[in-house]
Every structure is written in C-alpha cells, then in structure tokens.
Design an enzyme around this catalytic site. Structure first.
Site, mmCIF file in Angstrom:
data_model
loop_
_atom_site.group_PDB
_atom_site.id
_atom_site.type_symbol
_atom_site.label_atom_id
_atom_site.label_comp_id
_atom_site.label_asym_id
_atom_site.label_seq_id
_atom_site.Cartn_x
_atom_site.Cartn_y
_atom_site.Cartn_z
ATOM 1 N N GLU A 194 4.650 -3.499 12.313
ATOM 2 C CA GLU A 194 3.601 -2.488 12.101
ATOM 3 C C GLU A 194 2.453 -3.208 11.406
ATOM 4 O OE1 GLU A 194 3.742 0.518 13.173
ATOM 5 O OE2 GLU A 194 5.868 0.788 13.576
ATOM 6 N N GLU A 225 8.437 2.988 14.412
ATOM 7 C CA GLU A 225 9.277 3.463 13.315
ATOM 8 C C GLU A 225 9.346 4.984 13.409
ATOM 9 O OE1 GLU A 225 7.597 1.666 9.725
ATOM 10 O OE2 GLU A 225 8.921 -0.035 10.020
ATOM 11 N N CYS A 283 -3.253 1.696 6.839
ATOM 12 C CA CYS A 283 -3.455 1.199 8.201
ATOM 13 C C CYS A 283 -3.964 2.308 9.117
ATOM 14 C CB CYS A 283 -2.145 0.639 8.726
ATOM 15 S SG CYS A 283 -0.794 1.799 8.476
ATOM 16 N N ASN A 337 0.809 -1.232 0.000
ATOM 17 C CA ASN A 337 0.000 0.000 0.000
ATOM 18 C C ASN A 337 0.838 1.277 0.000
ATOM 19 O OD1 ASN A 337 0.692 -0.554 2.627
ATOM 20 N ND2 ASN A 337 -1.262 0.072 3.497
HETATM 21 P P1 NAP Z 1 0.131 -8.896 4.042
HETATM 22 O O1 NAP Z 1 -0.692 -9.790 3.243
HETATM 23 O O2 NAP Z 1 0.337 -9.205 5.474
HETATM 24 O O3 NAP Z 1 1.533 -8.765 3.282
HETATM 25 C C1 NAP Z 1 2.560 -7.957 3.750
HETATM 26 C C2 NAP Z 1 3.878 -8.542 3.340
HETATM 27 O O4 NAP Z 1 4.000 -9.805 3.979
HETATM 28 C C3 NAP Z 1 3.999 -8.794 1.843
HETATM 29 O O5 NAP Z 1 5.331 -8.602 1.453
HETATM 30 C C4 NAP Z 1 3.623 -10.247 1.731
HETATM 31 O O6 NAP Z 1 4.171 -10.886 0.607
HETATM 32 C C5 NAP Z 1 4.267 -10.784 2.992
HETATM 33 N N1 NAP Z 1 3.746 -12.080 3.420
HETATM 34 C C6 NAP Z 1 2.505 -12.603 3.222
HETATM 35 N N2 NAP Z 1 2.456 -13.843 3.736
HETATM 36 C C7 NAP Z 1 3.679 -14.106 4.260
HETATM 37 C C8 NAP Z 1 4.261 -15.230 4.899
HETATM 38 N N3 NAP Z 1 3.568 -16.346 5.120
HETATM 39 N N4 NAP Z 1 5.550 -15.167 5.300
HETATM 40 C C9 NAP Z 1 6.280 -14.041 5.071
HETATM 41 N N5 NAP Z 1 5.794 -12.969 4.453
HETATM 42 C C10 NAP Z 1 4.498 -12.981 4.065
HETATM 43 O O7 NAP Z 1 -0.434 -7.403 4.028
HETATM 44 P P2 NAP Z 1 -0.796 -6.534 2.767
HETATM 45 O O8 NAP Z 1 -2.129 -6.958 2.303
HETATM 46 O O9 NAP Z 1 0.325 -6.491 1.810
HETATM 47 O O10 NAP Z 1 -0.858 -5.070 3.420
HETATM 48 C C11 NAP Z 1 -1.966 -4.599 4.038
HETATM 49 C C12 NAP Z 1 -1.862 -4.747 5.550
HETATM 50 O O11 NAP Z 1 -0.707 -4.043 6.012
HETATM 51 C C13 NAP Z 1 -3.034 -4.095 6.252
HETATM 52 O O12 NAP Z 1 -3.480 -4.911 7.313
HETATM 53 C C14 NAP Z 1 -2.445 -2.799 6.774
HETATM 54 O O13 NAP Z 1 -3.130 -2.269 7.869
HETATM 55 C C15 NAP Z 1 -1.064 -3.204 7.095
HETATM 56 N N6 NAP Z 1 -0.186 -2.025 7.129
HETATM 57 C C16 NAP Z 1 0.262 -1.571 8.338
HETATM 58 C C17 NAP Z 1 1.055 -0.442 8.397
HETATM 59 C C18 NAP Z 1 1.553 0.052 9.722
HETATM 60 O O14 NAP Z 1 2.482 0.862 9.716
HETATM 61 N N7 NAP Z 1 1.018 -0.379 10.843
HETATM 62 C C19 NAP Z 1 1.412 0.226 7.246
HETATM 63 C C20 NAP Z 1 0.938 -0.242 6.023
HETATM 64 C C21 NAP Z 1 0.149 -1.392 5.986
HETATM 65 P P3 NAP Z 1 3.302 -11.101 -0.733
HETATM 66 O O15 NAP Z 1 2.959 -9.760 -1.219
HETATM 67 O O16 NAP Z 1 4.259 -11.816 -1.598
HETATM 68 O O17 NAP Z 1 2.115 -11.899 -0.325
#
Ligand code: NAP
Length: 487
Positions: free
Chosen positions: A255, A466, A289, A157
C-alpha cells in the site's frame, strides 16, 4: 494555547520476540512528541540478528498456530479486539503523544483496529476452498492454505491501524508475523504487542522488531523462510522492497503513496463537498495516502465553492492533539520543509494564497512542527504540487470546464489510490467512477475506508488489497489437489 500536560502511560521499551520482551543489541533510540519536541522515552533497537531470531520464532510457531482448533484461534482474535477497545483511551493517548494527531482522531483509529480484528476473526471461519467438476473417478479440489511467515513493515501516519490491518488478516488466515513499525512511532506498536501478550497469543505468532529499517528490511526480504512481505509506506521505498523481494520470489502486498483528486462538478451539493473536503483534508493534518490533494472545481460554481471553503478552513483549529483541536502538528521538521517547498514553488509559478501558506511558529507553536491550514488557488500542471504527493494541510484548487477534461487531469498522475467526486447526476456518477484510474472512488463521500471492503491502489500506489475478504486472501496460497480413485 497548549496547557494540557499528560504523561506517557507506563509501557514496555523492548522488542517482542517469541513471546518475550527482550533488549535489542543496538543503542536505544528516543521517541519524541511532535507537538512539543520533548523526548517521551527511549526504545530498544535491534538489527539483523534480532530479525533472524524473530523469523525463527515465527517459523516454529507457524505449524502450531495453523494446527490450533479454529474456534480457539477465532476466540483469541476477538479477545484482542475486545482488549483494544477496553484500552482505547490509553492507546489513543500513546498515539497522540508520539504522532501528534488529536486524541479523538487517535481513539477513532484504535476503534477501527477493533472492528478490523472482529471482521478478520469472523472471516477466518469462511476461508472456503472449492471442488470443480471432474471426470468419473477423479476429484478436483482447491484448498486455501496460510502462506507461512509474513514480514510486515508499517508507516507512522496511522501507527496503530496500519499494523492491525496487516496482522489481523494474517493471523486469522493462520500465518505468523514479524513486524517492523516506523521508527518515529514504535510506542503504538509496543502497546498492541502488550495486548497480544496479555490476551495470550501463543509465543512466536506475532513478533516485533524495532530498529534500522534497511537492516531489518533486507533481513526480511533475503529470508526464504519469510514467504510474504506486506508493506505500507512511500512509493519510493516500496519500489526498492519490490526489487529486494524478487530475489526470494516473495508474495507481496504493498500500500503506497497517493495523490487523490477531488472533483466538484457544477451540479454538486456544494455544502456537502466543502464539508467532506475539510473533514478529509485535515484528518491527520493531511498526512494520509487518501488525503484529497488536487481539488478540481468547475468554473461555474467556483466562487460559491471558494467562499464557503475559505470560511470553513478559517474555523480549523490547530494545536497539540491533547487539546480540543481539529488538527495537530506535522510529524517532524523535514515534513514542514517539504510542505513549505511545495507551497513556495506553487507561489513562484503563479498560485495565489487564499489562506495560510506558512508554518506556525509563534507562542506554543514554536515548540512543535505546526503548519497553517492553507488554500492555494490557480494551481497548474507546471507546479510540483500537481504531481508530487502532498503530506500536509494544503488545499490546491484547479479550475475546469468539461467532464472529459477533468477526468484526464485527475488521471494525469503515477498514483492511483483514492479519488473523490461530488455530483448529483447519476449518469455522470457512473461514467466518472468507471473512468477514474483509482482503486478507491468516493462519490459524494470522503470517509470511504471500511473493514468490509477492499482497500488498495493501482499504478504506482501499490499491489494487492487490505480489508474485506480480498484482504485475507492475500495471506493464503491456492493448492490444487487432483485425486484419482482406484478400484
Ligand atoms: P516510508 O518512509 O516509506 O516508511 C514506511 C516504513 O518503511 C517505515 O517503517 C520505514 O522505517 C520503512 N523503511 C524505510 N526505508 C526502508 C528500507 N530501506 N527498507 C525497509 N524498510 C524501510 O513512508 P512513511 O514516510 O513512513 O509514510 C508515508 C508514506 O506512506 C506516504 O507515501 C503515504 O502515502 C504512504 N501510506 C500509504 C498507505 C496506503 O494504504 N496506501 C497508508 C499510509 C501511508 P523507518 O521509519 O525506520 O524509516
């Protein structure tokens, strides 16, 4: 109508390991434009072996990077920041093409990268230790040392800034890094690594592995050479990685998801509240997020607030991020389905649709993953949208009467990242900001993240911080040295 045709700038398509662009051993994977569903390019993929190679490169680079003259390390990080700024338009175009957000917003994200890097470079000079009063002939000394090799996993994102928010403090602290970016947005990561290469970051200091998340993730978490994992992504994946990291007792900073409350008290400046809500809600099309996800409005000002909000939302333009629009597409078809399921569930349980409520599929919208800016009224705790993180352009309205009642509702969630409220009463501002169980509180303000200040969540929103001096401390170990002076 979508008229703009702009091509992807020339870009590497490989992994970056030990200062070199290399091909991965797995089949290449396409990167698609969410506004048009067109394939932009195919990118190399690596798995366990490539990750092990990257960890080894980072391990070998670590003592050299720590040993480099501090002034030179600082200069290099400033140089990366300057180069990112110089290439901001190109990096923004790459981001818009693979992620969908409007160009202006993408460029804003890139410029924040530059600010983060400058801030981290300056902070590298202020990694102070301590001396503690000790008995005669003894010295108590506390040293701060870089933790070592860091694994970093980032989401789609904010495909550039989530990377820089990790790598800039890590390398400023003296650590070396292996990064795995999100599969849907590897090009923004590649573009950053091209700059690392161009500026002359020494080989192995930052390495990029693109490929299957589970294989790369397990290789990072299983490795004793990787001393820390920094992750931004969903709470679900975060919890799994947390467990995996336990096996090697890794330090972590995570995060994770959020479900931000946005409270409008009866004494609020309503125009400011509407403006702040619309700006933040439609930033990245609600895929953040920190997006305001539960909007609590005092009944006494509800009508005026809703009238002004409906007018403001009717002016939100949606389209291809290359056009002059306020918001772009969602990231993929799954995201559209998830948003629609929350809206349908809310409608079935009595929510009233004041705007939108459906995906946009006519004309050029048919080529991408577009959703109409949506307002749902009469939202209650029975609805999924009250408790599940929303990642889309939905504004759910919830009524309240009393201050204590709304604080309880705002805290009624597993998440604890961002929260916002609007009031002109100073006493109330103090009380409510104390009571909100969140890592971030915005009072009369929704643009709350900055390079200087800590960013992070409580409860299921994560561990660690962060940005700011708290951010760099996450990449340092504390060592106590007790010396006895002999005669
Ligand atoms: P995600 O599905 O958890 O993916 C995030 C990262 O983790 C991607 O690089 C993904 O790789 C990887 N990943 C997925 N499954 C994994 C596994 N089994 N082992 C290791 N890595 C794995 O999240 P997203 O859909 O990309 O992002 C949205 C989420 O991020 C939302 O919940 C949002 O709130 C959160 N977010 C939080 C913050 C914060 O600062 N708190 C900031 C931005 C976003 P792939 O893409 O290859 O699946």
């Amino acid at each position: 109508m979508i008229k703009t045709q702009r091509k992807l700038p020339e870009i590497q398509t490989g992994l970056y390991i030990n200062g070199q662009w290399v091909e991965g051993s797995l089949e290449k994977k396409a990167v698609n434009n969410p506004a048009t569903k067109e394939e932009l390019i195919k990118v190399s993929q690596g798995g366990e072996q490539e990750t092990l190679n990257a960890i080894q490169a980072a391990k070998e680079a670590f003592p050299k990077w720590v040993g480099m003259e501090l002034a030179d390390r600082v200069k290099l990080i400033h140089a990366i920041a300057d180069k990112i700024e110089e290439k901001a338009d190109q990096l923004a175009l790459i981001m818009t093409l693979e992620q969908g957000k409007p160009l202006k917003e993408a460029k804003g994200e890139i410029l924040i990268d530059s600010q983060n890097l400058h801030w981290s470079a300056e902070e590298a000079r202020r990694i102070y230790g301590e001396t503690i009063p000790a008995p005669n002939d003894h010295k108590y000394e506390v040293k701060k040392q870089p933790i070592g090799v860091v694994g970093a996993i980032t989401p789609w994102n904010f495909p550039s800034n989530m990377i820089i928010r990790k790598i800039s403090p890590a390398i400023a602290a003296g650590c070396t890094v292996v990064l795995k970016p999100a599969s849907s947005t590897p090009l923004s990561a590649i573009a950053i690594f091209e700059i690392f290469h161009e500026v002359g970051l020494p080989a192995g200091v930052a390495n990029l592995v693109i490929g299957p998340s589970s294989d790369i993730g397990k290789t990072l978490t299983n490795s004793n050479d990787v001393r820390k994992l920094t992750f931004t992504g969903s709470t679900e994946v975060g919890k799994m990685l947390f467990e995996q990291c336990a096996q090697t007792m890794k330090k972590i900073s995570f995060e994770l998801g959020g479900h931000a409350p946005f409270i409008v008290f009866a004494d609020a400046n309503i125009d400011e509240a509407v403006e702040g809500l619309v700006a933040m809600k439609f930033r990245n099309n609600g895929q953040a997020c920190t997006s305001p996800n539960r909007i609590f409005v005092n009944k006494a000002i509800k009508k005026e607030f809703v009238d002004k909000l409906t007018t403001a939302v009717s002016k939100v333009t949606v389209g291809n991020g290359l056009e002059d629009v306020m918001t772009g597409p969602l990231i993929n078809g799954e995201a559209v389905k998830t948003v629609q399921a929350q809206v349908d569930d809310a409608k079935a349980k009595g929510a009233k649709v004041l705007a939108g409520g459906e995906s946009l599929t006519e004309g050029d919208y048919a080529n991408g993953y577009f959703y109409a800016p949506t307002i749902l009224d009469n939202v209650t705790t029975e609805m999924d949208i009250f408790y599940e993180e929303t990642f889309g352009p939905i504004i759910p309205l919830i009524d309240f009467d009393e201050e204590d009642e709304v604080i309880a509702m705002a805290n009624d969630t597993i998440f604890g990242l961002a929260s916002y409220f609007f009031t002109t009463d100073l006493k109330r501002a103090e009380k409510v900001s104390e009571a909100l169980e969140y890592g971030l509180v915005g009072i009369n303000n929704t643009a709350i993240s900055t390079s200087e200040a800590p960013f992070g969540g409580v409860k299921h929103s994560g561990v660690g911080r962060e940005n700011g001096s708290y951010g760099i401390q996450e990449f340092l170990e504390v060592k106590f040295v007790h010396t006895k002076y002999l005669d």
